[in-house]
Design a protein around this motif. Sequence first.
Motif, PDB file in Angstrom:
ATOM      1  N   ALA A 291       4.531   8.657 -11.479  1.00  0.00           N
ATOM      2  CA  ALA A 291       5.686   7.687 -10.827  1.00  0.00           C
ATOM      3  C   ALA A 291       5.576   7.826  -9.226  1.00  0.00           C
ATOM      4  CB  ALA A 291       7.105   8.220 -11.334  1.00  0.00           C
ATOM      5  N   GLY A 292       5.444   8.824  -8.640  1.00  0.00           N
ATOM      6  CA  GLY A 292       5.125   8.920  -7.314  1.00  0.00           C
ATOM      7  C   GLY A 292       4.096   8.145  -6.912  1.00  0.00           C
ATOM      8  N   ILE A 293       3.044   8.644  -7.505  1.00  0.00           N
ATOM      9  CA  ILE A 293       1.548   7.714  -6.883  1.00  0.00           C
ATOM     10  C   ILE A 293       1.820   6.202  -7.190  1.00  0.00           C
ATOM     11  CG2 ILE A 293      -0.848   7.385  -7.700  1.00  0.00           C
ATOM     12  CD1 ILE A 293      -0.702  10.352  -8.913  1.00  0.00           C
ATOM     13  N   ILE A 294       2.561   5.970  -8.318  1.00  0.00           N
ATOM     14  CA  ILE A 294       2.677   4.304  -8.245  1.00  0.00           C
ATOM     15  C   ILE A 294       3.419   3.901  -7.090  1.00  0.00           C
ATOM     16  CG2 ILE A 294       4.217   2.407  -9.490  1.00  0.00           C
ATOM     17  CD1 ILE A 294       3.135   4.022 -12.285  1.00  0.00           C
ATOM     18  N   GLU A 295       4.465   4.410  -6.673  1.00  0.00           N
ATOM     19  CA  GLU A 295       5.351   4.024  -5.510  1.00  0.00           C
ATOM     20  C   GLU A 295       4.479   4.203  -4.177  1.00  0.00           C
ATOM     21  OE1 GLU A 295       8.482   2.976  -5.594  1.00  0.00           O
ATOM     22  OE2 GLU A 295       8.056   3.157  -7.407  1.00  0.00           O
ATOM     23  N   SER A 296       3.494   5.029  -4.067  1.00  0.00           N
ATOM     24  CA  SER A 296       2.908   5.285  -2.852  1.00  0.00           C
ATOM     25  C   SER A 296       1.541   3.729  -3.085  1.00  0.00           C
ATOM     26  CB  SER A 296       1.968   6.340  -3.008  1.00  0.00           C
ATOM     27  OG  SER A 296       1.008   6.417  -1.906  1.00  0.00           O
ATOM     28  N   ALA A 297       1.137   3.508  -4.306  1.00  0.00           N
ATOM     29  CA  ALA A 297       0.251   2.197  -4.459  1.00  0.00           C
ATOM     30  C   ALA A 297       1.115   1.186  -4.209  1.00  0.00           C
ATOM     31  CB  ALA A 297      -0.250   2.451  -5.949  1.00  0.00           C
ATOM     32  N   LYS A 298       2.145   0.893  -4.385  1.00  0.00           N
ATOM     33  CA  LYS A 298       3.025  -0.260  -3.833  1.00  0.00           C
ATOM     34  C   LYS A 298       2.864  -0.341  -2.454  1.00  0.00           C
ATOM     35  CE  LYS A 298       6.443  -0.265  -7.854  1.00  0.00           C
ATOM     36  NZ  LYS A 298       7.899  -0.096  -8.194  1.00  0.00           N
ATOM     37  N   ILE A 299       3.032   0.435  -1.459  1.00  0.00           N
ATOM     38  CA  ILE A 299       2.893   0.417  -0.182  1.00  0.00           C
ATOM     39  C   ILE A 299       1.462   0.203   0.134  1.00  0.00           C
ATOM     40  CG2 ILE A 299       3.209   1.707   1.928  1.00  0.00           C
ATOM     41  CD1 ILE A 299       5.554   3.198   0.901  1.00  0.00           C
ATOM     42  N   ASN A 300       0.592   0.709  -0.373  1.00  0.00           N
ATOM     43  CA  ASN A 300      -0.836   0.673  -0.325  1.00  0.00           C
ATOM     44  C   ASN A 300      -1.153  -0.755  -0.458  1.00  0.00           C
ATOM     45  OD1 ASN A 300      -3.075   2.560   0.513  1.00  0.00           O
ATOM     46  ND2 ASN A 300      -4.254   1.356  -1.010  1.00  0.00           N
ATOM     47  N   THR A 301      -0.680  -1.289  -1.458  1.00  0.00           N
ATOM     48  CA  THR A 301      -1.213  -2.847  -1.836  1.00  0.00           C
ATOM     49  C   THR A 301      -0.447  -3.878  -0.867  1.00  0.00           C
ATOM     50  OG1 THR A 301      -1.378  -2.114  -4.060  1.00  0.00           O
ATOM     51  CG2 THR A 301      -0.766  -4.623  -3.295  1.00  0.00           C
ATOM     52  N   GLY A 302       0.908  -3.353  -0.261  1.00  0.00           N
ATOM     53  CA  GLY A 302       1.491  -4.202   0.639  1.00  0.00           C
ATOM     54  C   GLY A 302       0.713  -4.347   2.040  1.00  0.00           C
ATOM     55  N   VAL A 303       0.027  -2.868   2.334  1.00  0.00           N
ATOM     56  CA  VAL A 303      -0.720  -3.003   3.426  1.00  0.00           C
ATOM     57  C   VAL A 303      -1.827  -3.931   3.539  1.00  0.00           C
ATOM     58  CG1 VAL A 303      -2.056  -1.491   4.877  1.00  0.00           C
ATOM     59  CG2 VAL A 303      -0.248  -0.395   4.128  1.00  0.00           C
ATOM     60  N   LEU A 304      -2.491  -4.172   2.415  1.00  0.00           N
ATOM     61  CA  LEU A 304      -3.820  -4.820   2.297  1.00  0.00           C
ATOM     62  C   LEU A 304      -3.223  -6.367   2.269  1.00  0.00           C
ATOM     63  CD1 LEU A 304      -6.004  -2.944   0.121  1.00  0.00           C
ATOM     64  CD2 LEU A 304      -6.588  -3.573   2.281  1.00  0.00           C
ATOM     65  N   ASP A 305      -2.131  -6.729   1.670  1.00  0.00           N
ATOM     66  CA  ASP A 305      -1.276  -8.223   1.589  1.00  0.00           C
ATOM     67  C   ASP A 305      -1.124  -8.452   3.015  1.00  0.00           C
ATOM     68  OD1 ASP A 305      -1.687  -8.298  -1.140  1.00  0.00           O
ATOM     69  OD2 ASP A 305       0.497  -7.551  -1.448  1.00  0.00           O
ATOM     70  N   TYR A 306      -0.713  -7.369   3.791  1.00  0.00           N
ATOM     71  CA  TYR A 306      -0.220  -7.720   5.059  1.00  0.00           C
ATOM     72  C   TYR A 306      -1.471  -8.051   5.948  1.00  0.00           C
ATOM     73  CZ  TYR A 306       2.220  -7.095   9.583  1.00  0.00           C
ATOM     74  OH  TYR A 306       2.698  -7.415  11.023  1.00  0.00           O
ATOM     75  N   VAL A 307      -2.628  -7.566   5.885  1.00  0.00           N
ATOM     76  CA  VAL A 307      -3.794  -7.580   6.705  1.00  0.00           C
ATOM     77  C   VAL A 307      -4.337  -9.039   6.216  1.00  0.00           C
ATOM     78  CG1 VAL A 307      -6.178  -6.669   6.914  1.00  0.00           C
ATOM     79  CG2 VAL A 307      -4.353  -5.153   6.830  1.00  0.00           C
ATOM     80  N   GLU A 308      -4.278  -9.285   5.071  1.00  0.00           N
ATOM     81  CA  GLU A 308      -4.886 -10.508   4.455  1.00  0.00           C
ATOM     82  C   GLU A 308      -4.352 -11.705   5.049  1.00  0.00           C
ATOM     83  OE1 GLU A 308      -6.183 -12.662   0.322  1.00  0.00           O
ATOM     84  OE2 GLU A 308      -5.314 -10.620   0.332  1.00  0.00           O
ATOM     85  N   LYS A 309      -2.963 -11.622   5.430  1.00  0.00           N
ATOM     86  CA  LYS A 309      -2.189 -12.806   6.005  1.00  0.00           C
ATOM     87  C   LYS A 309      -2.558 -12.769   7.582  1.00  0.00           C
ATOM     88  CE  LYS A 309       1.817 -12.377   2.963  1.00  0.00           C
ATOM     89  NZ  LYS A 309       3.115 -11.823   2.602  1.00  0.00           N
ATOM     90  N   GLN A 310      -3.264 -11.666   8.106  1.00  0.00           N
ATOM     91  CA  GLN A 310      -3.203 -11.839   9.717  1.00  0.00           C
ATOM     92  C   GLN A 310      -4.797 -11.819  10.211  1.00  0.00           C
ATOM     93  OE1 GLN A 310      -0.488 -11.346  11.768  1.00  0.00           O
ATOM     94  NE2 GLN A 310       0.855 -11.522   9.730  1.00  0.00           N
ATOM     95  N   ILE A 311      -5.529 -11.256   9.250  1.00  0.00           N
ATOM     96  CA  ILE A 311      -6.996 -11.287   9.797  1.00  0.00           C
ATOM     97  C   ILE A 311      -7.535 -12.621   9.912  1.00  0.00           C
ATOM     98  CG2 ILE A 311      -8.092 -11.410   7.390  1.00  0.00           C
ATOM     99  CD1 ILE A 311      -9.737  -9.339   8.375  1.00  0.00           C
TER     100      ILE A 311
END
Length: 288
Positions: A50-70
Amino acid sequence: MSEINELCWCGSGKKHLDCHLPIEEKIEAYKAKGYEVPTRDMLKTPAQIAGIIESAKINTGVLDYVEKQIKVGMSTEQIDELVYDYTVKHGAIPAPLNFMGFPKSCCTSINEEVCHGIPDKNIILKSGDIINVDVSTIYKGYYSDASRMFMVGRVDKKKQDLVAITKECLKRGIAAAQPWNFIGDIGAAVTALARKHGYSVVREFGGHGVGVEFHEEPFVCHYGKRKTGMLLVPGMIFTIEPMINMGKRELYIDAANDWTAITMDGLPSAQWEHTVLITEDGPVSLTY
């Protein structure tokens, strides 16, 4: 008999008999036949998952954010700033920052750089570049790890194909990571597709267990033979992150920073990475 009626060690609240005992008996049966099997600490508990899943949600959000800006003209230092800002804004920590002396919050590897490219204000993205952005997140003590390829501006067909086939290599590797299969099945699936398209698979780097620490056992090779290597068991979490070279697989480490791996022949390399949970029903990507 009393032990199997006690609560399971994993903290699920179930009796050992109704929780991990059947899995442990199956593991022991494989071990008796000479197979390499995971230790108990490689099987994540429900709370850890459960903890790793919550971490992974943020990790995915980071890459989504980069994808919009790069974009063309952006420095890799600016990408690093995006990663850092998004991560800390969400109450998390960039795992690469100061890890074994690594100076930045992510890895930015361009064209012939295989992995571990270090963000720099003087490295500017040009039209035609392909870049891997590799981010890892610590959230409430739990780790996740993923990377994506980005194509900047007008990218030629050969590079486009490399990026697409490498992504498919990741998908094939994940599909092969079925419970009670083996790590060698992952590598065999990746290698078969890469070779079909005339590419080579990097051997010096691979996937790894992740979750409670940044890098855990097992090491996940992206080459190998089916039915070899460690047994894959429900509860294991690790990365699958094939690095595929357009040319030969040989590489060297940049002496200027002792981190960045570069193809020996100067041809492009690509990588995609997900954090994967093995369940009774099959592999689940936590960083899609």
